[in-house]
Write a protein that holds these residues in place. Structure first.
Motif, mmCIF file in Angstrom:
data_model
loop_
_atom_site.group_PDB
_atom_site.id
_atom_site.type_symbol
_atom_site.label_atom_id
_atom_site.label_comp_id
_atom_site.label_asym_id
_atom_site.label_seq_id
_atom_site.Cartn_x
_atom_site.Cartn_y
_atom_site.Cartn_z
ATOM 1 N N VAL A 167 41.973 31.966 37.416
ATOM 2 C CA VAL A 167 40.550 32.076 37.765
ATOM 3 C C VAL A 167 40.403 32.303 39.264
ATOM 4 O O VAL A 167 39.571 33.100 39.703
ATOM 5 C CB VAL A 167 39.783 30.803 37.330
ATOM 6 C CG1 VAL A 167 38.355 30.808 37.897
ATOM 7 C CG2 VAL A 167 39.736 30.705 35.814
ATOM 8 N N TYR A 168 41.221 31.627 40.062
ATOM 9 C CA TYR A 168 41.160 31.812 41.515
ATOM 10 C C TYR A 168 41.487 33.248 41.896
ATOM 11 O O TYR A 168 40.768 33.867 42.694
ATOM 12 C CB TYR A 168 42.133 30.855 42.207
ATOM 13 C CG TYR A 168 42.278 31.121 43.693
ATOM 14 C CD1 TYR A 168 41.280 30.761 44.581
ATOM 15 C CD2 TYR A 168 43.401 31.778 44.191
ATOM 16 C CE1 TYR A 168 41.392 31.025 45.937
ATOM 17 C CE2 TYR A 168 43.528 32.044 45.545
ATOM 18 C CZ TYR A 168 42.519 31.667 46.417
ATOM 19 O OH TYR A 168 42.638 31.944 47.758
ATOM 20 N N TYR A 203 41.212 35.873 40.114
ATOM 21 C CA TYR A 203 40.231 36.815 39.574
ATOM 22 C C TYR A 203 38.894 36.735 40.308
ATOM 23 O O TYR A 203 38.224 37.755 40.505
ATOM 24 C CB TYR A 203 40.016 36.533 38.088
ATOM 25 C CG TYR A 203 39.037 37.480 37.423
ATOM 26 C CD1 TYR A 203 39.394 38.796 37.137
ATOM 27 C CD2 TYR A 203 37.753 37.044 37.096
ATOM 28 C CE1 TYR A 203 38.490 39.662 36.526
ATOM 29 C CE2 TYR A 203 36.839 37.899 36.497
ATOM 30 C CZ TYR A 203 37.219 39.210 36.217
ATOM 31 O OH TYR A 203 36.321 40.063 35.628
ATOM 32 N N THR A 204 38.489 35.526 40.733
ATOM 33 C CA THR A 204 37.137 35.348 41.267
ATOM 34 C C THR A 204 37.082 35.252 42.789
ATOM 35 O O THR A 204 35.987 35.289 43.357
ATOM 36 C CB THR A 204 36.489 34.071 40.698
ATOM 37 O OG1 THR A 204 37.266 32.922 41.085
ATOM 38 C CG2 THR A 204 36.395 34.148 39.187
ATOM 39 N N ARG A 205 38.217 35.111 43.451
ATOM 40 C CA ARG A 205 38.181 34.933 44.907
ATOM 41 C C ARG A 205 37.542 36.144 45.589
ATOM 42 O O ARG A 205 37.601 37.264 45.070
ATOM 43 C CB ARG A 205 39.601 34.725 45.455
ATOM 44 C CG ARG A 205 40.457 35.978 45.434
ATOM 45 C CD ARG A 205 41.852 35.719 45.967
ATOM 46 N NE ARG A 205 42.614 36.973 45.989
ATOM 47 C CZ ARG A 205 42.610 37.826 46.997
ATOM 48 N NH1 ARG A 205 41.901 37.564 48.084
ATOM 49 N NH2 ARG A 205 43.316 38.942 46.958
ATOM 50 N N ASN A 206 36.949 35.902 46.718
ATOM 51 C CA ASN A 206 36.336 36.962 47.508
ATOM 52 C C ASN A 206 37.442 37.751 48.202
ATOM 53 O O ASN A 206 38.012 37.309 49.202
ATOM 54 C CB ASN A 206 35.383 36.365 48.551
ATOM 55 C CG ASN A 206 34.581 37.421 49.273
ATOM 56 O OD1 ASN A 206 35.035 38.547 49.462
ATOM 57 N ND2 ASN A 206 33.372 37.056 49.681
ATOM 58 N N ASP A 263 35.896 29.806 47.408
ATOM 59 C CA ASP A 263 36.715 30.469 46.396
ATOM 60 C C ASP A 263 37.383 29.479 45.443
ATOM 61 O O ASP A 263 37.857 29.866 44.369
ATOM 62 C CB ASP A 263 37.802 31.316 47.063
ATOM 63 C CG ASP A 263 37.243 32.571 47.720
ATOM 64 O OD1 ASP A 263 36.130 32.983 47.347
ATOM 65 O OD2 ASP A 263 37.915 33.136 48.599
#
Length: 248
Positions: free
Chosen positions: A28-29, A31-34, A113
């Motif tokens: 998830v980190y 995939y979703t991190r800026n 994040d």
């Protein structure tokens, strides 16, 4: 009636869900991190710092649960390596992240994040805690509430693991809503996440049958209280700085 621990295909639930928590949380980190905020090579060093800091912090805070027992077992390797705490992991991970950022020369905030990955990972991990039952020592005191769960000894107890899952679900919903509304304050979501979760742990541990050697508080509550004071100070400081920028 469910039997505890609830083995899944012969495998202990704690092992399954703790492994899933780390694996899914990390995915998830990624995939979703800026991706514009921090490049992948530096992001991985931040993750390393968070992991090491969390491992050390979770262990140190666990040893403070019962200081007398820890001193009595200072040479007992089994006692020293077993047990860990989420609050200790969060606070230790925070120190690990800040240390890693200093080492790689990164100054921008990276906390936002981690909000969703941490929430997802903690929720998954708490499922394993719940399915483990009495052996995990994360349940609450006996209760007559409708939510009471018999973990196998005939006593209805607060399923504090499920309370935590529900709280995290509400908290992450609120923070994701806030994320769409606010802008220009890096780190605010993570600060609010930590403030909210630490306050939850401060309160929920009053209904856990753990030693409370620090006046009326246990080790988790004491660390949570210190963390709450830190984040209130930090958020107040940021607000003051923003007001000064507006009036400058």
């Amino acid at each position: 009636m469910m039997n505890f621990p609830f083995y899944i295909f012969g495998v202990h639930p704690h092992l399954i869900f703790e492994s899933l928590a780390y694996f899914i949380g990390f995915r998830v980190y990624l995939y979703t991190r800026n991706k514009e905020r921090i490049p992948i090579d530096k992001a991985l060093w931040v993750v390393v710092g968070a992991t090491l800091g969390a491992a050390i912090g979770s262990k140190l805070l666990y040893w403070l649960e019962d200081p007398v027992k820890t001193l009595e077992n200072w040479n007992n390797l089994i006692y020293l390596v077993e047990g860990k705490t989420i609050v200790g992991g969060l606070l230790g991970g925070l120190i690990g992240v800040e240390t890693a950022k200093k080492c790689i020369g990164w100054t921008r905030s990276t906390g936002d994040d981690f909000v969703l990955p941490l929430s997802v990972g903690m929720m998954i991990g708490r499922i394993g805690c719940f399915l483990t039952g009495l052996d995990d020592h994360t349940y609450g005191v006996p209760t007559t509430w409708a939510t009471g769960v018999d973990f196998g000894d005939g006593i209805l107890r607060h399923p504090t693991q499920l309370y935590e899952i529900a709280f995290l679900g509400i908290l992450i919903f609120f923070l994701l809503y806030l994320k769409r509304k606010q802008s220009g304050w890096e780190g605010l979501l993570f600060q609010l996440f930590m403030l909210g979760y630490l306050f939850f742990r401060l309160m929920i541990d009053f209904i856990k049958p753990t030693p409370h050697p620090y006046w009326i508080l246990n080790n988790i509550q004491l660390a949570s209280l210190l963390g709450i004071m830190y984040y209130i100070w930090l958020i107040s400081k940021k607000q003051t700085e923003k007001r000064r920028e507006i009036h400058a």
